[in-house]
Write a protein that holds these residues in place. Structure first.
Motif, PDB file in Angstrom:
ATOM      1  N   ALA A 165      13.002  -2.682   7.095  1.00  7.66           N
ATOM      2  CA  ALA A 165      12.011  -2.423   8.138  1.00  7.66           C
ATOM      3  C   ALA A 165      10.984  -1.404   7.663  1.00  7.66           C
ATOM      4  O   ALA A 165       9.774  -1.579   7.864  1.00  7.66           O
ATOM      5  N   ILE A 166      11.430  -0.339   7.022  1.00  6.36           N
ATOM      6  CA  ILE A 166      10.515   0.699   6.535  1.00  6.36           C
ATOM      7  C   ILE A 166       9.588   0.143   5.463  1.00  6.36           C
ATOM      8  O   ILE A 166       8.376   0.395   5.479  1.00  6.36           O
ATOM      9  N   VAL A 167      10.131  -0.635   4.533  1.00  2.04           N
ATOM     10  CA  VAL A 167       9.309  -1.227   3.474  1.00  2.04           C
ATOM     11  C   VAL A 167       8.264  -2.166   4.071  1.00  2.04           C
ATOM     12  O   VAL A 167       7.096  -2.157   3.659  1.00  2.04           O
ATOM     13  N   LEU A 168       8.662  -2.971   5.062  1.00  4.47           N
ATOM     14  CA  LEU A 168       7.713  -3.889   5.685  1.00  4.47           C
ATOM     15  C   LEU A 168       6.602  -3.136   6.412  1.00  4.47           C
ATOM     16  O   LEU A 168       5.436  -3.546   6.357  1.00  4.47           O
ATOM     17  N   LEU A 172       4.207  -1.820   3.712  1.00  6.04           N
ATOM     18  CA  LEU A 172       3.396  -2.898   3.155  1.00  6.04           C
ATOM     19  C   LEU A 172       2.339  -3.375   4.142  1.00  6.04           C
ATOM     20  O   LEU A 172       1.200  -3.673   3.763  1.00  6.04           O
ATOM     21  N   TRP A 173       2.708  -3.429   5.419  1.00  3.29           N
ATOM     22  CA  TRP A 173       1.751  -3.850   6.438  1.00  3.29           C
ATOM     23  C   TRP A 173       0.607  -2.847   6.546  1.00  3.29           C
ATOM     24  O   TRP A 173      -0.557  -3.229   6.607  1.00  3.29           O
ATOM     25  N   LEU A 174       0.933  -1.560   6.564  1.00  2.00           N
ATOM     26  CA  LEU A 174      -0.107  -0.536   6.632  1.00  2.00           C
ATOM     27  C   LEU A 174      -1.003  -0.577   5.406  1.00  2.00           C
ATOM     28  O   LEU A 174      -2.224  -0.429   5.516  1.00  2.00           O
ATOM     29  N   LEU A 175      -0.431  -0.783   4.231  1.00  3.23           N
ATOM     30  CA  LEU A 175      -1.242  -0.892   3.017  1.00  3.23           C
ATOM     31  C   LEU A 175      -2.164  -2.103   3.096  1.00  3.23           C
ATOM     32  O   LEU A 175      -3.312  -2.047   2.652  1.00  3.23           O
ATOM     33  N   GLY A 176      -1.679  -3.184   3.661  1.00  3.35           N
ATOM     34  CA  GLY A 176      -2.507  -4.372   3.836  1.00  3.35           C
ATOM     35  C   GLY A 176      -3.678  -4.114   4.761  1.00  3.35           C
ATOM     36  O   GLY A 176      -4.776  -4.619   4.545  1.00  3.35           O
ATOM     37  N   LEU A 177      -3.465  -3.321   5.802  1.00  2.00           N
ATOM     38  CA  LEU A 177      -4.556  -2.993   6.722  1.00  2.00           C
ATOM     39  C   LEU A 177      -5.573  -2.068   6.063  1.00  2.00           C
ATOM     40  O   LEU A 177      -6.781  -2.209   6.252  1.00  2.00           O
ATOM     41  N   PHE A 184       1.412 -14.007   6.864  1.00  2.34           N
ATOM     42  CA  PHE A 184       2.819 -13.815   6.503  1.00  2.34           C
ATOM     43  C   PHE A 184       3.262 -12.372   6.682  1.00  2.34           C
ATOM     44  O   PHE A 184       4.312 -12.106   7.261  1.00  2.34           O
ATOM     45  N   ILE A 185       2.458 -11.431   6.205  1.00  3.47           N
ATOM     46  CA  ILE A 185       2.846 -10.023   6.303  1.00  3.47           C
ATOM     47  C   ILE A 185       2.900  -9.581   7.759  1.00  3.47           C
ATOM     48  O   ILE A 185       3.717  -8.740   8.135  1.00  3.47           O
ATOM     49  N   HIS A 186       2.066 -10.164   8.605  1.00  6.19           N
ATOM     50  CA  HIS A 186       2.079  -9.794  10.021  1.00  6.19           C
ATOM     51  C   HIS A 186       3.321 -10.344  10.723  1.00  6.19           C
ATOM     52  O   HIS A 186       3.870  -9.694  11.607  1.00  6.19           O
ATOM     53  N   ILE A 187       3.756 -11.507  10.316  1.00  2.00           N
ATOM     54  CA  ILE A 187       5.005 -12.056  10.855  1.00  2.00           C
ATOM     55  C   ILE A 187       6.179 -11.167  10.462  1.00  2.00           C
ATOM     56  O   ILE A 187       7.044 -10.853  11.277  1.00  2.00           O
TER      57      ILE A 187
END
Length: 55
Positions: free
Chosen positions: A13-16, A19-24, A33-36
């Motif tokens: 959960a922490i890694v996701l 990664l999501w914040l880095l994507g934003l 995919f990353i948002h799912i």
């Protein structure tokens, strides 16, 4: 669930989230995919909070 499984879920959960914040921030993502994956991570965290487990 064993303690190892709980730690593994928290780590995923922490890694996701990271990664999501880095994507934003970088405006780079793998489509939806990353948002799912982020939604799945949030659901896991919410279930743990509702059950009264520590994060």
């Amino acid at each position: 669930m064993s303690n190892l499984e709980i730690i593994m879920l928290e780590t995923i959960a922490i890694v996701l989230i990271i990664l999501w914040l880095l994507g934003l921030i970088t405006s780079y993502s793998m489509g939806g995919f990353i948002h799912i994956l982020m939604v799945i991570a949030i659901v896991v965290i919410l279930v743990r909070v509702i059950r009264g487990k520590r994060l």
